[in-house]
Write a protein that holds these residues in place. Structure first.
Motif, PDB file in Angstrom:
ATOM      1  N   SER A 279      -2.277   9.902   1.491  1.00  0.00           N
ATOM      2  CA  SER A 279      -2.296   9.607   0.062  1.00  0.00           C
ATOM      3  C   SER A 279      -2.371  10.870  -0.842  1.00  0.00           C
ATOM      4  CB  SER A 279      -3.073   8.475  -0.322  1.00  0.00           C
ATOM      5  OG  SER A 279      -4.328   9.025   0.258  1.00  0.00           O
ATOM      6  N   ARG A 280      -1.621  10.855  -1.924  1.00  0.00           N
ATOM      7  CA  ARG A 280      -2.114  12.130  -2.843  1.00  0.00           C
ATOM      8  C   ARG A 280      -2.795  11.709  -3.955  1.00  0.00           C
ATOM      9  NH1 ARG A 280       4.434  13.575  -2.438  1.00  0.00           N
ATOM     10  NH2 ARG A 280       4.349  14.671  -0.338  1.00  0.00           N
TER      11      ARG A 280
ATOM     12  N   PHE B 138      -9.658   4.947  -3.063  1.00  0.00           N
ATOM     13  CA  PHE B 138      -8.466   4.236  -2.919  1.00  0.00           C
ATOM     14  C   PHE B 138      -7.580   4.976  -1.962  1.00  0.00           C
ATOM     15  CE2 PHE B 138      -9.526   1.650  -6.506  1.00  0.00           C
ATOM     16  CZ  PHE B 138      -9.324   0.290  -6.030  1.00  0.00           C
ATOM     17  N   ASP B 139      -7.024   4.548  -0.633  1.00  0.00           N
ATOM     18  CA  ASP B 139      -6.041   5.485   0.149  1.00  0.00           C
ATOM     19  C   ASP B 139      -4.706   5.182  -0.460  1.00  0.00           C
ATOM     20  OD1 ASP B 139      -5.150   7.549   1.977  1.00  0.00           O
ATOM     21  OD2 ASP B 139      -5.695   6.069   3.600  1.00  0.00           O
ATOM     22  N   ILE B 140      -4.273   5.304  -1.584  1.00  0.00           N
ATOM     23  CA  ILE B 140      -3.092   4.994  -2.064  1.00  0.00           C
ATOM     24  C   ILE B 140      -2.888   6.475  -3.055  1.00  0.00           C
ATOM     25  CG2 ILE B 140      -2.945   2.770  -1.799  1.00  0.00           C
ATOM     26  CD1 ILE B 140      -3.360   2.603  -5.001  1.00  0.00           C
ATOM     27  N   ASP B 141      -1.570   6.752  -3.519  1.00  0.00           N
ATOM     28  CA  ASP B 141      -1.281   7.629  -4.586  1.00  0.00           C
ATOM     29  C   ASP B 141      -1.975   7.426  -5.657  1.00  0.00           C
ATOM     30  OD1 ASP B 141       0.116   9.105  -2.788  1.00  0.00           O
ATOM     31  OD2 ASP B 141       2.171   9.029  -3.717  1.00  0.00           O
ATOM     32  N   MET B 142      -2.767   8.250  -6.457  1.00  0.00           N
ATOM     33  CA  MET B 142      -3.566   7.951  -7.492  1.00  0.00           C
ATOM     34  C   MET B 142      -3.440   9.259  -8.700  1.00  0.00           C
ATOM     35  SD  MET B 142      -5.415   5.011  -7.112  1.00  0.00           S
ATOM     36  CE  MET B 142      -6.900   5.256  -8.006  1.00  0.00           C
TER      37      MET B 142
ATOM     38  N   GLY C  80       4.401   6.767  -3.798  1.00  0.00           N
ATOM     39  CA  GLY C  80       3.885   6.034  -2.751  1.00  0.00           C
ATOM     40  C   GLY C  80       3.529   6.810  -1.495  1.00  0.00           C
ATOM     41  N   ALA C  81       2.475   6.241  -0.737  1.00  0.00           N
ATOM     42  CA  ALA C  81       2.000   7.094   0.342  1.00  0.00           C
ATOM     43  C   ALA C  81       2.620   6.611   1.546  1.00  0.00           C
ATOM     44  CB  ALA C  81       0.358   7.177   0.290  1.00  0.00           C
TER      45      ALA C  81
ATOM     46  N   LEU D 197       3.719  11.608  -6.901  1.00  0.00           N
ATOM     47  CA  LEU D 197       3.106  10.308  -6.472  1.00  0.00           C
ATOM     48  C   LEU D 197       4.287   9.343  -6.785  1.00  0.00           C
ATOM     49  CD1 LEU D 197       0.113  10.153  -9.014  1.00  0.00           C
ATOM     50  CD2 LEU D 197       0.168  11.075  -6.513  1.00  0.00           C
TER      51      LEU D 197
ATOM     52  N   LEU E  47       9.787   5.278 -11.625  1.00  0.00           N
ATOM     53  CA  LEU E  47      10.122   4.652 -10.347  1.00  0.00           C
ATOM     54  C   LEU E  47       9.781   3.186 -10.393  1.00  0.00           C
ATOM     55  CD1 LEU E  47       7.672   7.240  -8.603  1.00  0.00           C
ATOM     56  CD2 LEU E  47      10.211   7.406  -8.373  1.00  0.00           C
TER      57      LEU E  47
ATOM     58  N   GLY F 144       0.668  -1.353   0.014  1.00  0.00           N
ATOM     59  CA  GLY F 144       0.004  -0.137   0.060  1.00  0.00           C
ATOM     60  C   GLY F 144       0.828   1.255  -0.133  1.00  0.00           C
ATOM     61  N   GLU F 145       1.836   1.248   0.761  1.00  0.00           N
ATOM     62  CA  GLU F 145       2.669   2.266   0.693  1.00  0.00           C
ATOM     63  C   GLU F 145       3.623   2.712  -0.598  1.00  0.00           C
ATOM     64  OE1 GLU F 145       4.950   2.225   4.354  1.00  0.00           O
ATOM     65  OE2 GLU F 145       3.258   2.615   5.590  1.00  0.00           O
ATOM     66  N   LYS F 146       3.709   1.716  -1.545  1.00  0.00           N
ATOM     67  CA  LYS F 146       4.479   1.789  -2.450  1.00  0.00           C
ATOM     68  C   LYS F 146       3.648   1.551  -3.950  1.00  0.00           C
ATOM     69  CE  LYS F 146       6.664  -2.722  -2.960  1.00  0.00           C
ATOM     70  NZ  LYS F 146       7.902  -3.184  -3.227  1.00  0.00           N
ATOM     71  N   THR F 147       2.342   1.724  -3.848  1.00  0.00           N
ATOM     72  CA  THR F 147       1.503   1.444  -4.968  1.00  0.00           C
ATOM     73  C   THR F 147       0.675   2.695  -5.619  1.00  0.00           C
ATOM     74  OG1 THR F 147       0.896  -1.057  -4.245  1.00  0.00           O
ATOM     75  CG2 THR F 147      -0.365   0.184  -5.763  1.00  0.00           C
ATOM     76  N   ILE F 148       1.005   2.926  -6.830  1.00  0.00           N
ATOM     77  CA  ILE F 148       0.174   4.168  -7.374  1.00  0.00           C
ATOM     78  C   ILE F 148      -0.675   3.814  -8.477  1.00  0.00           C
ATOM     79  CG2 ILE F 148       0.871   6.049  -8.712  1.00  0.00           C
ATOM     80  CD1 ILE F 148       3.871   5.820  -7.644  1.00  0.00           C
TER      81      ILE F 148
ATOM     82  N   LYS G 137       8.233   0.957  -7.593  1.00  0.00           N
ATOM     83  CA  LYS G 137       6.900   0.963  -7.113  1.00  0.00           C
ATOM     84  C   LYS G 137       6.081   0.203  -7.835  1.00  0.00           C
ATOM     85  CE  LYS G 137       8.385   4.463  -4.625  1.00  0.00           C
ATOM     86  NZ  LYS G 137       8.580   4.302  -3.130  1.00  0.00           N
TER      87      LYS G 137
END
Lengths: 247, 359
Positions: free
Chosen positions: B207-208, A61-65, B201-202, B199, A84, A42-46, A87
């Motif tokens: 998260s962004r 989704f509470d991840i980078d989007m 990774g959060a 972006l 990246l 979760g901390e490295k998924t975009i 990721k």
């Protein structure tokens, strides 16, 4: 002593889905959030949401989007992943997005063997714009632009994008599943897990096509929509592992 | 500072981009700028953190740049006129999502497929935004080999500073011509300000989201005003023009890029004939250096706009002057390159017709 049997996955925001009752997106979102949590990524998924009903996936989704223009998910995901490479990058696309306006981007991302995961949600119509014919619309299926049903001579036949993608050397894993029954939902989760694991192992392009009900535009009850996937949609788009180079 | 190198224009842009810290290039070849993607393929291969992708289309290329920019890379794509039309979707999304990127347009004759000769037909497209929606793109117009290098460096700096796409508007002449260039030292990427919006990774942060969809008209309006305020700040900060022999001029030519170089040759000839002619060369096309022209109008009553098109920048000159001085126009569209002699004749004919030799 309370035992938790069901809870919000870690990477789902506390936001109610805007999706129609009986829509498959909510199920698929949840499955993906569960997989992302279980794989510890979760901390490295975009994620790259599409234009279409699922454009608002970034609200859930509470991840980078990062949003892609219509059809360009695979190209945007390529740019992120190449920048990246450590990721995990996925694009989430509907059938109109991926199999019509974004066909070129998708085929060439697969052919380059981009190490990304594509979640391809096939509801055999353009949902957000009101149910127009998509390239995946079944023959004789009614849509707002095929009154009287899709006609082979006038409109062509449903396109097997996943089978086409499987022809590329860069595609490692392609499976078609559905979310119209408990059994199929479980299979879908397994497929999503496998697709992400393939990316984590750096093996190449992975894609899961998910047949998803659209009761609103199919003008059916949610139960009938689930049934119709088995009786009609899956006859044109059979549920199966289309390609698996990891065996 | 390095030593002086003799290089082709397209390759100058490539080398300057690498030195500016560009680590992601995606493009689709089109004449007359094929040397640029070719150069980038080799240059990126020599960098351990460089990415070159020969994209399947212009659309794919600009959207790969969009993704790379989201992920924090200094990213660039390049093309020529017809290909730039295809990239406009992505440029609009870059502007809307406030993402930095550099886009090189080596203009050719048009409209349509046109031809591969140098032209300036894309001025409107470049300076008015080009794609859909209420946005602007910073447009830099190099005229010399050295300026290709210097403005490419600036393009990446402006893109990051203002989080907006920047276009380098060159033409086939500049892309092909070999000129001596001294490159600035390479940027140390680790010394650049960190981008706290990317972006990646959060991890240990919320998260962004990077997006351009804003469904609420009120929120969309506020976003448009936010962009407008940014564009206003840019206008005040970076508008730039070169002046040449304007101190005693009675007639000032306004031209940019290759046209400005031709005009300079013509001005030299006109000066030999005793005509007091100068040049104002916009270096930034957007923001347009309107103030410089307006201030000049106190002394100069006649401006001659020379473009390699049927008259595009002339509208910005007129808007800048607001009727204070006379605006004349001479253009050659379609890839025809005027000679300094030809422009010299246009200058002298206008000069005497307007009786500018009289005190």
């Amino acid at each position: 002593m309370e035992k938790v049997v069901f809870k919000r996955p870690r990477y789902m925001k506390e936001a109610p889905f805007h999706y129609c009752p009986g829509c498959g997106h909510s199920i698929i979102h949840r499955l993906m959030a569960e997989v992302i949590e279980e794989l510890g990524i979760g901390e490295k998924t975009i994620g790259v949401p599409p234009a279409g009903c699922a454009v608002l996936a970034y609200d859930y989704f509470d991840i980078d989007m990062g949003e892609a223009p219509h059809g360009r998910g695979a190209a945007v995901a390529t740019g992120i992943k190449r920048t990246l490479p450590d990721k995990i990058v996925f694009s989430y696309q509907g059938d109109g997005d991926i199999a019509a306006i974004g066909t070129a981007e998708t085929i060439h991302a697969a052919n380059r063997g981009e190490n990304i995961t594509v979640i391809f949600v096939n509801n055999s119509c353009y949902g957000m714009t009101g149910g127009q014919m998509a390239p995946t619309t079944l023959l004789d299926q009614n849509s707002t632009t095929t009154p009287g049903g899709r006609d082979k001579d006038r409109d062509g036949t449903p396109i097997d994008l996943s089978e086409m993608l499987a022809l590329t050397q860069g595609a490692v894993y392609i499976e078609r599943t559905a979310v119209n029954s408990i059994k199929n939902i479980r299979k879908t989760k397994k497929a999503i897990t496998k697709a992400f694991k393939i990316q984590m192992a750096g093996l190449g392009f992975s894609l899961v096509e998910i047949l998803s009900p659209c009761p609103t535009n199919w003008k059916m009850s949610p139960i009938d929509a689930c049934r119709w996937i088995d009786e009609d949609v899956a006859q044109t788009f059979p549920l199966k592992v289309i390609k698996d180079e990891t065996d | 500072m390095d030593k002086k190198l003799l290089m082709r224009g397209s390759q100058v842009i490539g080398e300057a981009a690498i030195r500016a810290g560009c680590r992601f290039y995606a493009g689709y070849h089109i004449t007359p700028q094929n040397e640029l993607p070719e150069f980038m393929s080799g240059a990126m291969a020599n960098l351990k953190d460089g990415t070159f992708i020969q994209a399947e289309s212009e659309l794919a290329a600009i959207n790969m740049v969009l993704g790379a920019s989201m992920a924090g890379a200094r990213a660039m794509t390049s093309s020529s006129s017809p290909g730039i039309s295809l990239k406009q979707e992505g440029i609009s999304f870059l502007a809307a999502s406030e993402l930095p990127a550099v886009i090189v347009n080596t203009m050719r004759g048009g409209p349509g497929l046109g031809n591969i000769a140098p032209s300036q037909g894309d001025y409107f497209q470049a300076t008015r935004g080009g794609g859909h929606g209420d946005y602007r793109t910073i447009v830099l117009a190099p005229a010399y080999g050295q300026e290709l290098a210097d403005l490419t460096r600036k393009a990446f700096e402006y893109a990051d500073r203002y989080r907006t796409p920047v276009m380098i508007l060159a033409d086939g002449m500049m892309g092909q011509m070999m000129e001596p260039v001294i490159f600035p030292d390479p940027v140390n990427l680790s010394e650049l300000p960190s981008k706290l919006w990317i972006l990646n990774g959060a991890k240990e942060r919320p998260s962004r989201i990077i997006k351009s969809l804003i469904l609420s008209p009120v929120a969309m309006e506020e976003h448009n005003w936010k962009l407008a305020r940014k564009y206003e700040a840019i206008s005040g900060e970076i508008a730039c023009a070169e002046t040449y022999m304007t101190e005693d001029a009675r007639l000032v030519i306004v031209a940019y890029g290759t046209a400005a170089r031709i005009a300079k040759g013509a001005i030299k000839r006109a000066r030999e004939m005793g005509l007091k002619v100068g040049l104002l060369r916009p270096v930034t096309l957007w923001p347009f250096p309107g103030r410089a022209i307006r201030e000049m109008s106190r002394l100069i009553k006649d401006f001659l706009v020379f473009e390699m098109n049927t008259g595009q920048m002339v509208e910005d000159v007129r808007l800048s002057l607001e009727g204070r001085s006379n605006t004349h126009f001479y253009g050659r569209p379609g890839g025809v390159v005027s000679t300094p002699d030809e422009i010299g004749r246009v200058i002298s004919s206008l000069y005497y017709r307007r009786r500018l030799e009289e005190d």
